[in-house]
Design a protein around this motif. Structure first.
Motif, PDB file in Angstrom:
ATOM      1  N   GLY A  25       0.805  -1.207   0.000  1.00 16.82           N
ATOM      2  CA  GLY A  25       0.000   0.000   0.000  1.00 16.82           C
ATOM      3  C   GLY A  25       0.842   1.262   0.000  1.00 16.82           C
ATOM      4  O   GLY A  25       1.977   1.271  -0.491  1.00 16.82           O
ATOM      5  N   SER A  26       0.295   2.319   0.548  1.00 11.83           N
ATOM      6  CA  SER A  26       0.984   3.602   0.599  1.00 11.83           C
ATOM      7  C   SER A  26       2.095   3.562   1.640  1.00 11.83           C
ATOM      8  O   SER A  26       2.053   2.776   2.589  1.00 11.83           O
ATOM      9  N   PRO A  27       3.119   4.417   1.483  1.00 11.41           N
ATOM     10  CA  PRO A  27       4.198   4.446   2.470  1.00 11.41           C
ATOM     11  C   PRO A  27       3.712   4.979   3.806  1.00 11.41           C
ATOM     12  O   PRO A  27       2.759   5.754   3.886  1.00 11.41           O
ATOM     13  N   THR A  28       4.379   4.560   4.857  1.00 15.55           N
ATOM     14  CA  THR A  28       4.102   5.095   6.192  1.00 15.55           C
ATOM     15  C   THR A  28       5.215   6.020   6.656  1.00 15.55           C
ATOM     16  O   THR A  28       5.077   6.692   7.680  1.00 15.55           O
ATOM     17  N   ASN A  29       6.328   6.042   5.904  1.00 10.88           N
ATOM     18  CA  ASN A  29       7.450   6.925   6.206  1.00 10.88           C
ATOM     19  C   ASN A  29       7.991   7.528   4.915  1.00 10.88           C
ATOM     20  O   ASN A  29       8.258   6.799   3.955  1.00 10.88           O
ATOM     21  N   ARG A  30       8.120   8.849   4.896  1.00 12.64           N
ATOM     22  CA  ARG A  30       8.649   9.542   3.717  1.00 12.64           C
ATOM     23  C   ARG A  30       9.530  10.687   4.191  1.00 12.64           C
ATOM     24  O   ARG A  30       9.190  11.395   5.146  1.00 12.64           O
ATOM     25  N   ALA A  31      10.652  10.875   3.504  1.00 11.90           N
ATOM     26  CA  ALA A  31      11.569  11.950   3.866  1.00 11.90           C
ATOM     27  C   ALA A  31      12.265  12.456   2.617  1.00 11.90           C
ATOM     28  O   ALA A  31      12.403  11.727   1.621  1.00 11.90           O
ATOM     29  N   PHE A  32      12.727  13.712   2.650  1.00  7.59           N
ATOM     30  CA  PHE A  32      13.406  14.290   1.497  1.00  7.59           C
ATOM     31  C   PHE A  32      14.483  15.263   1.965  1.00  7.59           C
ATOM     32  O   PHE A  32      14.526  15.686   3.125  1.00  7.59           O
ATOM     33  N   SER A  33      15.366  15.619   1.027  1.00  9.45           N
ATOM     34  CA  SER A  33      16.452  16.558   1.321  1.00  9.45           C
ATOM     35  C   SER A  33      15.916  17.977   1.394  1.00  9.45           C
ATOM     36  O   SER A  33      15.335  18.461   0.420  1.00  9.45           O
ATOM     37  N   PRO A  34      16.129  18.692   2.499  1.00  6.86           N
ATOM     38  CA  PRO A  34      15.696  20.083   2.557  1.00  6.86           C
ATOM     39  C   PRO A  34      16.637  21.015   1.802  1.00  6.86           C
ATOM     40  O   PRO A  34      16.234  22.089   1.354  1.00  6.86           O
ATOM     41  N   ASN A  35      17.878  20.606   1.666  1.00  8.12           N
ATOM     42  CA  ASN A  35      18.877  21.428   0.977  1.00  8.12           C
ATOM     43  C   ASN A  35      19.140  20.864  -0.413  1.00  8.12           C
ATOM     44  O   ASN A  35      19.410  19.676  -0.569  1.00  8.12           O
ATOM     45  N   THR A  36      19.057  21.719  -1.416  1.00  6.95           N
ATOM     46  CA  THR A  36      19.254  21.285  -2.793  1.00  6.95           C
ATOM     47  C   THR A  36      20.718  21.394  -3.196  1.00  6.95           C
ATOM     48  O   THR A  36      21.487  22.167  -2.623  1.00  6.95           O
ATOM     49  N   ILE A  37      21.084  20.603  -4.186  1.00  6.93           N
ATOM     50  CA  ILE A  37      22.365  20.754  -4.875  1.00  6.93           C
ATOM     51  C   ILE A  37      22.051  21.368  -6.228  1.00  6.93           C
ATOM     52  O   ILE A  37      21.355  20.758  -7.050  1.00  6.93           O
ATOM     53  N   LEU A  38      22.498  22.588  -6.458  1.00 11.01           N
ATOM     54  CA  LEU A  38      22.149  23.301  -7.690  1.00 11.01           C
ATOM     55  C   LEU A  38      23.086  22.892  -8.822  1.00 11.01           C
ATOM     56  O   LEU A  38      24.303  23.054  -8.724  1.00 11.01           O
ATOM     57  N   LEU A  39      22.489  22.365  -9.882  1.00  7.44           N
ATOM     58  CA  LEU A  39      23.249  21.999 -11.076  1.00  7.44           C
ATOM     59  C   LEU A  39      22.896  23.000 -12.175  1.00  7.44           C
ATOM     60  O   LEU A  39      21.763  23.007 -12.676  1.00  7.44           O
ATOM     61  N   PRO A  40      23.829  23.874 -12.555  1.00 10.69           N
ATOM     62  CA  PRO A  40      23.502  24.935 -13.513  1.00 10.69           C
ATOM     63  C   PRO A  40      23.149  24.390 -14.894  1.00 10.69           C
ATOM     64  O   PRO A  40      23.553  23.286 -15.269  1.00 10.69           O
ATOM     65  N   ALA A  41      22.394  25.162 -15.634  1.00 13.43           N
ATOM     66  CA  ALA A  41      22.065  24.804 -17.017  1.00 13.43           C
ATOM     67  C   ALA A  41      23.356  24.664 -17.823  1.00 13.43           C
ATOM     68  O   ALA A  41      24.276  25.467 -17.689  1.00 13.43           O
ATOM     69  N   GLY A  42      23.413  23.614 -18.659  1.00 12.57           N
ATOM     70  CA  GLY A  42      24.609  23.388 -19.471  1.00 12.57           C
ATOM     71  C   GLY A  42      25.846  23.142 -18.642  1.00 12.57           C
ATOM     72  O   GLY A  42      26.946  23.547 -19.010  1.00 12.57           O
ATOM     73  N   SER A  43      25.702  22.447 -17.532  1.00  5.94           N
ATOM     74  CA  SER A  43      26.796  22.293 -16.565  1.00  5.94           C
ATOM     75  C   SER A  43      27.963  21.475 -17.082  1.00  5.94           C
ATOM     76  O   SER A  43      29.099  21.647 -16.649  1.00  5.94           O
ATOM     77  N   GLY A  44      27.715  20.566 -18.052  1.00 13.36           N
ATOM     78  CA  GLY A  44      28.729  19.565 -18.357  1.00 13.36           C
ATOM     79  C   GLY A  44      28.776  18.566 -17.206  1.00 13.36           C
ATOM     80  O   GLY A  44      28.051  18.699 -16.208  1.00 13.36           O
ATOM     81  N   TRP A  45      29.618  17.570 -17.317  1.00 15.81           N
ATOM     82  CA  TRP A  45      29.670  16.538 -16.278  1.00 15.81           C
ATOM     83  C   TRP A  45      30.294  17.092 -15.012  1.00 15.81           C
ATOM     84  O   TRP A  45      31.408  17.605 -15.029  1.00 15.81           O
ATOM     85  N   SER A  46      29.554  17.004 -13.931  1.00 16.46           N
ATOM     86  CA  SER A  46      29.993  17.539 -12.639  1.00 16.46           C
ATOM     87  C   SER A  46      29.722  16.508 -11.556  1.00 16.46           C
ATOM     88  O   SER A  46      28.730  15.777 -11.603  1.00 16.46           O
ATOM     89  N   SER A  47      30.599  16.458 -10.571  1.00 13.65           N
ATOM     90  CA  SER A  47      30.401  15.556  -9.435  1.00 13.65           C
ATOM     91  C   SER A  47      29.443  16.196  -8.439  1.00 13.65           C
ATOM     92  O   SER A  47      29.618  17.354  -8.058  1.00 13.65           O
ATOM     93  N   VAL A  48      28.447  15.433  -8.034  1.00 17.14           N
ATOM     94  CA  VAL A  48      27.422  15.914  -7.106  1.00 17.14           C
ATOM     95  C   VAL A  48      27.355  14.941  -5.930  1.00 17.14           C
ATOM     96  O   VAL A  48      27.346  13.734  -6.125  1.00 17.14           O
ATOM     97  N   VAL A  49      27.342  15.470  -4.710  1.00 16.49           N
ATOM     98  CA  VAL A  49      27.222  14.646  -3.515  1.00 16.49           C
ATOM     99  C   VAL A  49      26.006  15.113  -2.728  1.00 16.49           C
ATOM    100  O   VAL A  49      25.883  16.285  -2.374  1.00 16.49           O
TER     101      VAL A  49
END
Length: 236
Positions: free
Chosen positions: A129-153
């Motif tokens: 059924g539906s989840p009973t626990n859900r969580a997400f990142s409050p802080n974003t990692i900004l990937l600019p438009a046309g970034s090219g390959w970049s390492s993101v953590v």
């Protein structure tokens, strides 16, 4: 004056020690390199979408150059599974992140669209059924438009997440859905957008502090011995 010299010497020794204790990531055995030319169980889908679709398989131009495969995740706005940018995995990434020691997910990413992408992670534990626990990142990692390959953590410790339902810790322990998604606002749901995101070398990692190198340890020990001698002379 002598006290000032002692404080300066102490500060220099501490600084040398701290320079060797920066955080680094240790891989913990979970990695998708897409070298076989498949999506490796990744899908393009809004969380809970009825008809998720696999991303496009691009056979060249990945982070390793020619003949480097990678999945291209697409969002087309409008409605349906591709209205938002959400790379969803139902294969090897559903797991107990706490027991596995994973507190970060890293990826090589390429924003091939014309819009900046604030990226987040989210975790949920639906089974039948539906989840009973859900969580997400409050802080974003900004990937600019046309970034090219970049390492993101993206950090994923319980303290790095907001609980939208139930417990962030339990969501990480029982995760059956692990999407990387785009959202400007703090929300468990993605937002409609036109975008294309290449992703490769997606791996779980444990952020840890390295052991200082022998030469640095010798420098630190020598400094401490010198400091002890200085303090002895100062007391006399």
């Amino acid at each position: 004056m002598k006290i000032a010299k002692w404080l300066i010497l102490t500060s220099l020794i501490i600084a040398c020690a701290m320079l060797t204790l920066g955080a680094y990531a240790v891989n913990v055995g979970v990695i998708d390199t897409f070298g076989i030319g498949s999506a490796e169980t990744w899908l393009d889908a809004l969380l809970g979408a009825t008809h998720p679709v696999p991303p496009d398989n691009v056979v060249s131009g990945g982070p390793s150059g020619a003949n480097s495969h990678y999945p291209l995740h697409t969002a087309l706005r409008g409605s349906g599974a591709e209205s938002t940018l959400s790379a969803l995995n139902l294969g090897q990434w559903p797991r107990d992140y706490i027991t596995a020691g994973i507190n970060a997910i890293s990826t090589d990413s390429d924003n091939q669209g014309s819009t900046h992408l604030p990226l987040r992670l989210r975790f949920a534990d639906p089974t039948v059924g539906s989840p009973t626990n859900r969580a997400f990142s409050p802080n974003t990692i900004l990937l600019p438009a046309g970034s090219g390959w970049s390492s993101v953590v993206l950090p994923v410790a319980p303290t790095d997440l907001i609980s939208e339902l139930g417990s962030a810790t339990v969501a990480l322990m029982n995760a059956t859905e692990t999407p990387i998604f785009h959202a400007q606002a703090d929300s468990f749901q993605g937002e409609e957008i036109v975008a294309q995101l290449g992703a490769n070398n997606i791996q779980g990692a444990a952020q840890a502090a390295p052991v200082p190198e022998p030469a640095t340890m010798l420098l630190l020990a020598s400094g401490l011995v010198g400091l002890a001698g200085f303090r002895k002379r100062f007391k006399k």
